[in-house]
Structure formats: C-alpha cells, structure tokens
Design a protein around this motif. Structure first.
Motif, mmCIF file in Angstrom:
data_model
loop_
_atom_site.group_PDB
_atom_site.id
_atom_site.type_symbol
_atom_site.label_atom_id
_atom_site.label_comp_id
_atom_site.label_asym_id
_atom_site.label_seq_id
_atom_site.Cartn_x
_atom_site.Cartn_y
_atom_site.Cartn_z
ATOM 1 N N ASP A 80 0.821 -1.208 0.000
ATOM 2 C CA ASP A 80 0.000 0.000 0.000
ATOM 3 C C ASP A 80 0.861 1.268 0.000
ATOM 4 N N ASN A 83 -0.903 4.816 1.442
ATOM 5 C CA ASN A 83 -0.832 5.207 2.843
ATOM 6 C C ASN A 83 0.572 5.114 3.439
ATOM 7 N N LEU A 179 -3.092 2.059 8.681
ATOM 8 C CA LEU A 179 -2.715 0.660 8.451
ATOM 9 C C LEU A 179 -2.406 0.020 9.793
ATOM 10 N N ALA A 185 -0.835 -8.525 8.443
ATOM 11 C CA ALA A 185 -0.161 -7.245 8.198
ATOM 12 C C ALA A 185 1.322 -7.488 7.945
ATOM 13 N N TYR A 220 -0.586 -5.995 3.284
ATOM 14 C CA TYR A 220 -1.281 -7.124 3.896
ATOM 15 C C TYR A 220 -1.197 -8.347 2.998
#
Length: 260
Positions: A80, A83, A179, A185, A220
């Motif tokens: 990601d 973010n 997050l 994760a 993730y």
C-alpha cells in the motif's frame, strides 16, 4: 494474572523479535520530523516534503502486488503506497532488485500465542552465517556502498499524509494508524531508533494492536496465510516478484540509473 504475564511476555518479544539486534544506523537523522508533522496536518504530500532523507528514497505512488514463493507455494501481498509511500516503495524496490530471493526467515514466534515471522536479513544468503546470528543486516545501496535506511512512516487514520520519524504517541496523536496490525499485516522491523528500518520485515500471525502506531505497516497478505502459518526458522524465500503495480514505483533519478 495469566493474561498480564502473557502481555508482558509479548512486549518483551516485541523488543527482541522486531528489533535489529545491535544494528543501528550511523547516518540516519530525524531532520524531517517537523516538516512531516506539518504535512500530516496540512495535507502536504510526501513528495512536497523537501527533506533529503525522503527525496532520495524510492516511493510507491499507489498499490502493487508482490508474490513471495516459500515452500513452493505463493504468498500474495498487497503493498500500500497510498498510505505508506516510502515504506512500500522501499520494499517494492528491493523486491524488484532480487534482494529477497534466497533469504531466510530467521525469527518465528508462535508461543505463547501467534506473533510474527520475520526475515529480510541479507546475511542469510551466506551459508557460513548461522540463522541464530541473523537479525542485524541491512540493504547496502550498491551506488553508495552504504546501508539504506528509511524513516518511520505512520499515517494516522483519516489524515492526508503520514507522520515521519516519530511514533504516533511521540507525535501526540491519539488517532489509530490507517494501516493497523491485523493478522496478515506486513511491516518493517527496526531498532530502537525510529529511522532504522532497512530491509527486514515481519508478517503478523494474529491481530497485534499494541504495535499500532509504533511500527510501520505497509501492506497485507491477501492470499497464502496458510503458507505463512507453516513457516519455520530457516525457511527461505525462494523468490519474490512484483506481479502488478511496478509502474507505480518511482525511484530518484540516481537510483534508477544504478538499479539493474
């Protein structure tokens, strides 16, 4: 009492299991703290933060998909960059370089309850280095011959930009991170210095909310947690490949020229 004992045990594991041993960056600074805190509150994008520590690092503008092959089975990670642009960009850049191919998972903690699997130490490619001695290595930039470290990067929920070089608690922010440490994760390991992450990463084996705001999650596991659940100390990443979103990786011009 048993719950309290378990919690203190896990806090100790965080210090031992997620830290990079005695490794500490000699040239990492926190000069970007003021600029990045302002960015989070005013909406300044990470590209507009002019600190050299940030501008000289690869960034991921959007998302990417990385597939790790372990035990001949795929683990699919959604990275990601929306973010966590620097943390995600660092990881995708290292994957694209082939850095993780052949590296071992040197820490696996499942007791007294599922915690993390951790890998990414480049010393793991040396057969003469035993697994128990891994945990202090970092990525060395071939252009400079120096370790590359990235700043701690955590975006508060609903903020427009991340905080850099501080935990959310240190920044005085009570909001949770965008997050979070849910099961699956993927986050960066670091030493006690906030800006000391380099190449070592971990995958959460269960929800770990007490790590939120202190360590940088950047993606993730979307498929393959059944494979992650079987990883043991010494298992190798047979290959790591960016399968989607490589066009979102933006390297500084000097880095782009140096990379293969």
């Amino acid at each position: 009492m048993q719950v309290i004992v378990r919690r203190w045990f896990l806090v100790a594991v965080v210090i031992v299991g997620l830290s990079l041993g005695a490794c500490s960056p000699s040239k990492v600074t926190s000069q970007n703290t003021t600029d990045s805190s302002t960015a989070a509150t005013t909406g300044t994008s990470v590209a507009q933060v002019t600190n050299p520590q940030i501008s000289s690092l690869p960034q991921l503008e959007g998302k990417a998909t990385v597939v790790l092959t372990v035990k001949d089975s795929p683990i699919t990670i959604e990275v990601d960059g929306t973010n966590a642009p620097i943390t995600a960009g660092n990881f995708v850049d290292l994957v694209e370089r082939g850095f993780y191919d052949g590296l071992v998972f040197h820490r696996v903690v499942r007791e007294p309850q599922p915690f993390v699997v951790q890998g990414g130490d480049p010393q793991g490619k040396d057969p003469n280095v035993p697994v128990e001695r891994l945990g202090t290595g970092s990525f060395t930039d071939p252009k400079t011959g120096q370790p590359r470290y990235i700043p701690l990067e955590i975006k508060p929920k609903d903020a427009e930009a991340p905080i850099y070089s501080k935990t959310l608690e240190q920044a005085g922010i009570s909001a949770p991170p965008q997050l979070q440490h849910t099961r699956g994760a993927v986050a960066m390991a670091r030493s006690s210095m906030p800006d000391s992450a380099s190449s070592q990463f971990y995958i959460a084996l269960s929800d770990l909310p007490f790590l939120d705001g202190s360590y940088a999650v950047f993606g993730y596991v979307k498929n393959g947690m059944d494979v992650v659940d079987t990883i043991q100390v010494g298992d190798r990443i047979e290959s790591a490949e960016v399968t989607q979103g490589l066009e979102n990786l933006k390297r500084p011009e000097s880095e782009a020229e140096a990379s293969p």
